[in-house]
Design a protein around this motif. Structure first.
Motif, PDB file in Angstrom:
ATOM      1  N   PRO A  32      -8.238  -0.811   1.754  1.00  0.00           N
ATOM      2  CA  PRO A  32      -7.693   0.052   3.178  1.00  0.00           C
ATOM      3  C   PRO A  32      -5.917  -0.174   3.263  1.00  0.00           C
ATOM      4  O   PRO A  32      -5.946  -0.280   2.226  1.00  0.00           O
ATOM      5  CB  PRO A  32      -7.921  -0.734   3.532  1.00  0.00           C
ATOM      6  CG  PRO A  32      -8.197  -2.373   3.585  1.00  0.00           C
ATOM      7  CD  PRO A  32      -9.103  -1.856   2.526  1.00  0.00           C
ATOM      8  N   VAL A  33      -5.667   1.063   4.112  1.00  0.00           N
ATOM      9  CA  VAL A  33      -3.884   1.074   3.176  1.00  0.00           C
ATOM     10  C   VAL A  33      -3.825  -0.067   4.822  1.00  0.00           C
ATOM     11  O   VAL A  33      -3.843   0.115   5.487  1.00  0.00           O
ATOM     12  CB  VAL A  33      -3.355   2.582   3.874  1.00  0.00           C
ATOM     13  CG1 VAL A  33      -1.717   2.637   3.831  1.00  0.00           C
ATOM     14  CG2 VAL A  33      -3.844   3.620   2.674  1.00  0.00           C
ATOM     15  N   PRO A  34      -2.648  -1.131   3.553  1.00  0.00           N
ATOM     16  CA  PRO A  34      -1.916  -1.920   5.060  1.00  0.00           C
ATOM     17  C   PRO A  34      -1.623  -1.272   5.924  1.00  0.00           C
ATOM     18  O   PRO A  34      -0.149  -0.254   5.955  1.00  0.00           O
ATOM     19  CB  PRO A  34      -0.950  -2.489   4.174  1.00  0.00           C
ATOM     20  CG  PRO A  34      -2.117  -2.553   2.794  1.00  0.00           C
ATOM     21  CD  PRO A  34      -2.190  -0.649   2.700  1.00  0.00           C
ATOM     22  N   PRO A  35      -1.373  -1.668   7.570  1.00  0.00           N
ATOM     23  CA  PRO A  35      -0.913  -0.989   8.262  1.00  0.00           C
ATOM     24  C   PRO A  35       0.673  -1.178   8.248  1.00  0.00           C
ATOM     25  O   PRO A  35       1.415  -0.013   8.633  1.00  0.00           O
ATOM     26  CB  PRO A  35      -1.141  -2.470   9.354  1.00  0.00           C
ATOM     27  CG  PRO A  35      -2.019  -3.340   9.026  1.00  0.00           C
ATOM     28  CD  PRO A  35      -2.431  -2.970   7.810  1.00  0.00           C
ATOM     29  N   GLU A  36       1.927  -2.107   7.468  1.00  0.00           N
ATOM     30  CA  GLU A  36       2.603  -1.894   7.505  1.00  0.00           C
ATOM     31  C   GLU A  36       3.180  -1.156   6.613  1.00  0.00           C
ATOM     32  O   GLU A  36       4.327   0.625   6.859  1.00  0.00           O
ATOM     33  CB  GLU A  36       3.879  -2.820   6.813  1.00  0.00           C
ATOM     34  CG  GLU A  36       3.513  -3.451   5.422  1.00  0.00           C
ATOM     35  CD  GLU A  36       1.777  -4.202   5.338  1.00  0.00           C
ATOM     36  OE1 GLU A  36       2.109  -5.094   3.966  1.00  0.00           O
ATOM     37  OE2 GLU A  36       0.893  -4.331   6.808  1.00  0.00           O
ATOM     38  N   VAL A  37       2.459  -0.391   5.317  1.00  0.00           N
ATOM     39  CA  VAL A  37       1.877   1.140   4.920  1.00  0.00           C
ATOM     40  C   VAL A  37       2.189   2.194   5.400  1.00  0.00           C
ATOM     41  O   VAL A  37       2.919   3.323   4.916  1.00  0.00           O
ATOM     42  CB  VAL A  37       2.006   0.337   3.351  1.00  0.00           C
ATOM     43  CG1 VAL A  37       1.679   2.152   2.203  1.00  0.00           C
ATOM     44  CG2 VAL A  37       1.962  -0.373   2.566  1.00  0.00           C
ATOM     45  N   ARG A  38       0.993   2.341   5.937  1.00  0.00           N
ATOM     46  CA  ARG A  38       0.593   3.282   7.428  1.00  0.00           C
ATOM     47  C   ARG A  38       2.473   3.601   7.776  1.00  0.00           C
ATOM     48  O   ARG A  38       2.311   4.628   8.133  1.00  0.00           O
ATOM     49  CB  ARG A  38      -0.357   2.750   8.135  1.00  0.00           C
ATOM     50  CG  ARG A  38      -0.592   3.755   8.940  1.00  0.00           C
ATOM     51  CD  ARG A  38      -1.659   3.289   9.492  1.00  0.00           C
ATOM     52  NE  ARG A  38      -1.227   2.425  10.851  1.00  0.00           N
ATOM     53  CZ  ARG A  38      -1.298   1.531  11.488  1.00  0.00           C
ATOM     54  NH1 ARG A  38      -2.716   0.896  11.088  1.00  0.00           N
ATOM     55  NH2 ARG A  38      -0.594   0.108  12.166  1.00  0.00           N
TER      56      ARG A  38
END
Length: 199
Positions: free
Chosen positions: A21-27
């Motif tokens: 998954p795309v990490p939340p901080e990257v999103r």
């Protein structure tokens, strides 16, 4: 990564590692950079629908495709763990330019030589694409078929005044990613597309 390298590496990725998954901080960085895009009159008439859960993404693909057995492109694209749908809002621009500092009180759409509401949402999308490269992600911008827009709106409760300008799939590139056959055409050289001083 240097900006010039980000630009050089930017390409459309059409397969994703469904297990990463795309990490939340990257999103959040993707979205924070998107809203740094320019907008006419600082109207900021954009909105972004973020779809991360499997149920949300399945609902998107159901609303925007014809069903049946997916082809190879759709099979690979459906692996993307993150979809961001950028929307434009024409009314935000017409209203902004009717304010006293702009003075077009009639809100006449014909005053606009091009639909800047869509242009600005496109620029925000490009910032997402560039941020994805900088974060080590793959990304692809693709269109929502016109006959599927109503279904998309209904599936996600999108107000009528918002129009999708496309969709961004994002994630870590998968093993099945292939260069598009379109790339065989090659990039047009500057002397073909740049006109200095006159056409």
């Amino acid at each position: 990564m240097e900006f010039a390298e980000v630009v050089r590496r930017r390409r459309m990725v059409r397969d994703y590692d469904a297990e990463r998954p795309v990490p939340p901080e990257v999103r959040e960085r993707l979205l924070e950079h998107a809203v740094r895009a320019p907008s006419a009159g600082f109207s900021q008439g954009w909105a972004f629908l973020v779809l991360e859960s499997g149920e949300e993404r399945d609902r998107f693909w159901t609303a925007t495709t014809d069903g049946g057995t997916p082809d190879a492109w759709l099979t690979r694209m459906r692996r993307a763990p993150l979809l961001i749908v950028p929307f434009s809002n024409k009314q935000a621009y017409l209203d902004r330019y009717a304010e006293p500092d702009k003075g077009w009180t009639d809100r006449d759409e014909s005053r606009w030589p091009v639909p800047y509401w869509d242009v600005d949402a496109g620029m925000a999308s490009l910032l997402i694409l560039l941020t994805a490269v900088d974060e080590g992600l793959g990304a692809c911008f693709f269109g929502v078929p016109p006959d599927k827009v109503a279904g998309l709106r209904e599936a996600f409760g999108v107000p009528e005044e918002y129009r999708p300008v496309g969709c961004l799939s994002l994630g870590y590139p998968g093993d099945g990613d292939r260069r598009s056959p379109s790339l065989r055409r090659g990039r047009r050289p500057l002397d073909e597309v740049v006109h200095r001083g006159r056409w």
